[in-house]
Design a protein around this motif. Structure first.
Motif, PDB file in Angstrom:
ATOM      1  N   CYS B  94       0.823  -1.222   0.000  1.00  0.00           N
ATOM      2  CA  CYS B  94       0.000   0.000   0.000  1.00  0.00           C
ATOM      3  C   CYS B  94       0.857   1.272   0.000  1.00  0.00           C
ATOM      4  CB  CYS B  94      -0.945   0.004   1.196  1.00  0.00           C
ATOM      5  SG  CYS B  94      -0.083   0.050   2.765  1.00  0.00           S
ATOM      6  N   ASN B  95       2.161   1.121   0.224  1.00  0.00           N
ATOM      7  CA  ASN B  95       3.047   2.287   0.258  1.00  0.00           C
ATOM      8  C   ASN B  95       3.959   2.376  -0.964  1.00  0.00           C
ATOM      9  OD1 ASN B  95       2.054   3.139   2.740  1.00  0.00           O
ATOM     10  ND2 ASN B  95       3.421   1.754   3.846  1.00  0.00           N
ATOM     11  N   LYS B  96       3.531   1.720  -2.031  1.00  0.00           N
ATOM     12  CA  LYS B  96       4.293   1.765  -3.278  1.00  0.00           C
ATOM     13  C   LYS B  96       3.468   2.453  -4.358  1.00  0.00           C
ATOM     14  CE  LYS B  96       6.596  -2.653  -2.551  1.00  0.00           C
ATOM     15  NZ  LYS B  96       6.514  -4.069  -2.905  1.00  0.00           N
ATOM     16  N   GLY B  97       4.147   3.005  -5.319  1.00  0.00           N
ATOM     17  CA  GLY B  97       3.449   3.592  -6.470  1.00  0.00           C
ATOM     18  C   GLY B  97       2.929   4.997  -6.206  1.00  0.00           C
ATOM     19  N   LYS B  98       2.252   5.542  -7.207  1.00  0.00           N
ATOM     20  CA  LYS B  98       1.776   6.922  -7.114  1.00  0.00           C
ATOM     21  C   LYS B  98       0.709   7.107  -6.049  1.00  0.00           C
ATOM     22  CE  LYS B  98       2.963   8.458 -11.739  1.00  0.00           C
ATOM     23  NZ  LYS B  98       2.494   8.706 -13.097  1.00  0.00           N
ATOM     24  N   SER B  99      -0.075   6.062  -5.805  1.00  0.00           N
ATOM     25  CA  SER B  99      -1.161   6.197  -4.826  1.00  0.00           C
ATOM     26  C   SER B  99      -0.767   5.654  -3.455  1.00  0.00           C
ATOM     27  CB  SER B  99      -2.405   5.480  -5.347  1.00  0.00           C
ATOM     28  OG  SER B  99      -2.079   4.131  -5.620  1.00  0.00           O
ATOM     29  N   LYS B 100       0.527   5.722  -3.163  1.00  0.00           N
ATOM     30  CA  LYS B 100       0.981   5.202  -1.877  1.00  0.00           C
ATOM     31  C   LYS B 100       0.313   5.918  -0.710  1.00  0.00           C
ATOM     32  CE  LYS B 100       5.317   6.680  -2.635  1.00  0.00           C
ATOM     33  NZ  LYS B 100       6.720   7.004  -2.434  1.00  0.00           N
ATOM     34  N   MET B 101       0.116   5.177   0.368  1.00  0.00           N
ATOM     35  CA  MET B 101      -0.561   5.754   1.526  1.00  0.00           C
ATOM     36  C   MET B 101       0.385   6.605   2.384  1.00  0.00           C
ATOM     37  SD  MET B 101      -2.986   3.674   4.139  1.00  0.00           S
ATOM     38  CE  MET B 101      -4.005   3.009   2.850  1.00  0.00           C
ATOM     39  N   TYR B 102       1.571   6.060   2.661  1.00  0.00           N
ATOM     40  CA  TYR B 102       2.523   6.775   3.519  1.00  0.00           C
ATOM     41  C   TYR B 102       3.869   6.948   2.819  1.00  0.00           C
ATOM     42  CZ  TYR B 102      -0.801   5.728   7.209  1.00  0.00           C
ATOM     43  OH  TYR B 102      -1.933   5.641   7.960  1.00  0.00           O
ATOM     44  N   VAL B 103       4.510   8.067   3.076  1.00  0.00           N
ATOM     45  CA  VAL B 103       5.872   8.285   2.589  1.00  0.00           C
ATOM     46  C   VAL B 103       6.833   8.249   3.780  1.00  0.00           C
ATOM     47  CG1 VAL B 103       5.175   9.646   0.589  1.00  0.00           C
ATOM     48  CG2 VAL B 103       5.688  10.814   2.722  1.00  0.00           C
ATOM     49  N   GLY B 104       8.070   7.952   3.480  1.00  0.00           N
ATOM     50  CA  GLY B 104       9.095   7.978   4.535  1.00  0.00           C
ATOM     51  C   GLY B 104       9.433   6.620   5.120  1.00  0.00           C
TER      52      GLY B 104
END
Lengths: 52, 172
Positions: B94-104
């Motif tokens: 869920c944290n990969k790609g353009k629509s990722k949920m969280y960064v860092g």
């Protein structure tokens, strides 16, 4: 003020392989040399004079 | 290789990609119970069970505080004689790609590797092997040094920078 966190934009760090023994030894030698350099850094004359 | 390992409870944060909202996180060892959540069928790229079953590998997960059941990223480390070697890091599907949920997430995990390197008196030194095309990316983003042959080293100064950036309550 809200602190910004920049995404490092790395999803995956993947080593295609592990470190070879040779690489591991080279890293150890490098880290050791770095450590010994730190320990033997001479005190400059100027700062030595100040503390004396 | 878990013997003698000291892991403090760490709090840091990741950011919701859409809103910029920050969340406190924890980095914890992955247990057998997590095995079912980190499979390829659940969208993970790597075979994390293989990492878990390797006695020389230390596998960690990053979770949001209060949401321990949801894994945001994983990291596999190996304790070397004078530093830690990062085998794998992966953000949750869920944290990969353009629509990722969280960064860092990856930065947090690398900073954690540096943190436990300091805790084990390795002066923050961490190594990993990079693909050729990503060498410059890691130099710029992590402050890593290219040692040659794709071997990257995060040295003390760069390690401290990462720790200061990600861990609010670090003890260094």
């Amino acid at each position: 003020m809200k602190k910004q966190i920049t995404d490092l934009n790395i999803h995956v760090i993947r080593g295609k392989r592990s470190l070879t023994n040779k690489e591991e030894q080279a890293i150890s030698a490098y880290l050791r040399s770095k450590k010994s350099k730190k320990k033997t850094t001479p005190v400059s004359k100027k700062s030595a004079g100040k503390s004396a | 290789m878990w013997a003698g390992f000291r892991i403090d409870k760490l709090t840091n944060s990741i950011e919701r990609a859409v809103t910029g909202e920050r969340f406190q996180t924890k980095v914890l060892p992955v247990t057998e119970k997590d095995g079912g959540k980190i499979t390829k069928t659940k969208g993970w790229h790597f075979n994390w069970k293989l990492e878990l079953n390797n006695p020389e590998r230390l596998v960690f997960k990053i979770v949001i505080a209060g949401e321990a059941a949801v894994i945001q990223g994983l990291m596999s480390l190996e304790l070397k004689s004078d530093h830690f070697f990062v085998h794998l890091i992966e953000s949750a599907p869920c944290n990969k790609g353009k629509s990722k949920m969280y960064v860092g997430v990856p930065g947090n995990l690398v900073a954690f590797a540096c943190q436990i390197s300091f805790q084990n008196r390795f002066e923050g030194n961490v190594s990993f092997i990079s693909k050729t095309k990503l060498i410059n990316h890691y130099i710029q983003s992590l402050g890593a040094m290219h040692f040659g042959g794709g071997v990257m080293i995060i040295e003390t100064r760069a390690a401290l920078k990462l720790i200061h950036r990600y861990f609010k309550d670090h003890s260094l």
